[in-house]
Design a protein around this motif. Structure first.
Motif, short mmCIF file in Angstrom:
data_model
loop_
_atom_site.label_atom_id
_atom_site.label_comp_id
_atom_site.label_asym_id
_atom_site.label_seq_id
_atom_site.Cartn_x
_atom_site.Cartn_y
_atom_site.Cartn_z
N ASP A 56 0.83 -1.20 0.00
CA ASP A 56 0.00 0.00 0.00
C ASP A 56 0.86 1.25 0.00
OD1 ASP A 56 -2.26 -1.61 0.11
OD2 ASP A 56 -2.31 -1.57 2.30
N LYS A 86 3.94 1.52 -1.17
CA LYS A 86 4.57 1.64 -2.49
C LYS A 86 3.61 2.22 -3.51
CE LYS A 86 7.71 -2.22 -1.78
NZ LYS A 86 8.00 -3.61 -2.14
N ILE A 87 2.37 1.77 -3.51
CA ILE A 87 1.38 2.28 -4.45
C ILE A 87 1.09 3.75 -4.17
CG2 ILE A 87 -1.06 2.11 -5.16
CD1 ILE A 87 0.70 -0.05 -6.34
N ALA A 110 3.10 5.94 -2.77
CA ALA A 110 4.28 6.71 -3.16
C ALA A 110 4.34 6.86 -4.68
CB ALA A 110 5.55 6.03 -2.65
N TRP A 111 4.01 5.81 -5.42
CA TRP A 111 4.01 5.88 -6.87
C TRP A 111 2.95 6.87 -7.36
CZ3 TRP A 111 6.78 5.27 -10.93
CH2 TRP A 111 6.19 5.23 -12.18
N MET A 112 1.76 6.83 -6.79
CA MET A 112 0.70 7.76 -7.19
C MET A 112 1.10 9.20 -6.90
SD MET A 112 -1.70 6.05 -8.59
CE MET A 112 -3.09 7.13 -8.56
N PHE A 141 4.19 10.35 -6.78
CA PHE A 141 5.25 10.66 -7.73
C PHE A 141 4.68 11.02 -9.10
CE2 PHE A 141 8.05 9.05 -11.12
CZ PHE A 141 9.09 9.96 -10.97
N VAL A 142 3.73 10.26 -9.58
CA VAL A 142 3.14 10.51 -10.90
C VAL A 142 2.41 11.84 -10.91
CG1 VAL A 142 1.36 9.71 -12.50
CG2 VAL A 142 3.02 8.10 -11.59
N HIS A 143 1.68 12.16 -9.84
CA HIS A 143 0.95 13.42 -9.81
C HIS A 143 1.89 14.61 -9.66
CE1 HIS A 143 -2.49 10.77 -9.34
NE2 HIS A 143 -3.19 11.79 -9.81
#
Length: 134
Positions: A62, A64-65, A67-69, A71-73
């Motif tokens: 959770d 990691k997901i 953090a990735w979201m 980063f993308v935003h």
């Protein structure tokens, strides 16, 4: 483990073939009798509250997901500084070619439903555009 039940009013179920479902067994731990709630517009009583977001223990997946979201935003904030009309027209053209003609027209309308006939060379061309969309 404490065995808890979901109760349904048997008056609605008495004339149906689902009457053996009037008392469904669910297994939960540590739920008090005061934590029961009724589902809106239903006769079902819920004995276990779902912990969807707040107060829930986050797993490493959770985090990691999330953090990735994030980063993308944050990366999307740089988009206005890299905008060009050439890139916009390439994105729009490829969206029309691959999405509209490849997926919608070829895969969905022609290959899935056979809703119209095309010459073989055009059918293969549109199918190839659909392959390129992936």
């Amino acid at each position: 483990m404490t065995s808890l039940y979901i109760y349904m009013r048997s008056s609605k179920l008495s004339n149906t073939h689902f009457s053996h479902y009037s008392k469904m067994n669910t297994v939960s731990e540590g739920v008090k009798a005061s934590e029961h709630g009724k589902i809106l517009f239903s006769d079902v009583m819920v004995t276990r509250r779902r912990n969807l977001f707040m107060g829930r223990t986050w797993r490493s997946f959770d985090v990691k997901i999330a953090a990735w979201m994030l980063f993308v935003h944050l990366l999307a904030l740089y988009a206005p500084f890299t905008f060009t009309w050439g890139a916009f027209s390439a994105a729009f053209t490829s969206s029309v070619l691959f999405g509209l003609f490849g997926i919608t027209l070829s895969y969905h309308r022609n290959l899935a439903h056979h809703s119209f006939k095309l010459p073989k060379w055009l059918e293969y061309t549109f199918a190839y555009l659909g392959v390129l969309s992936f």
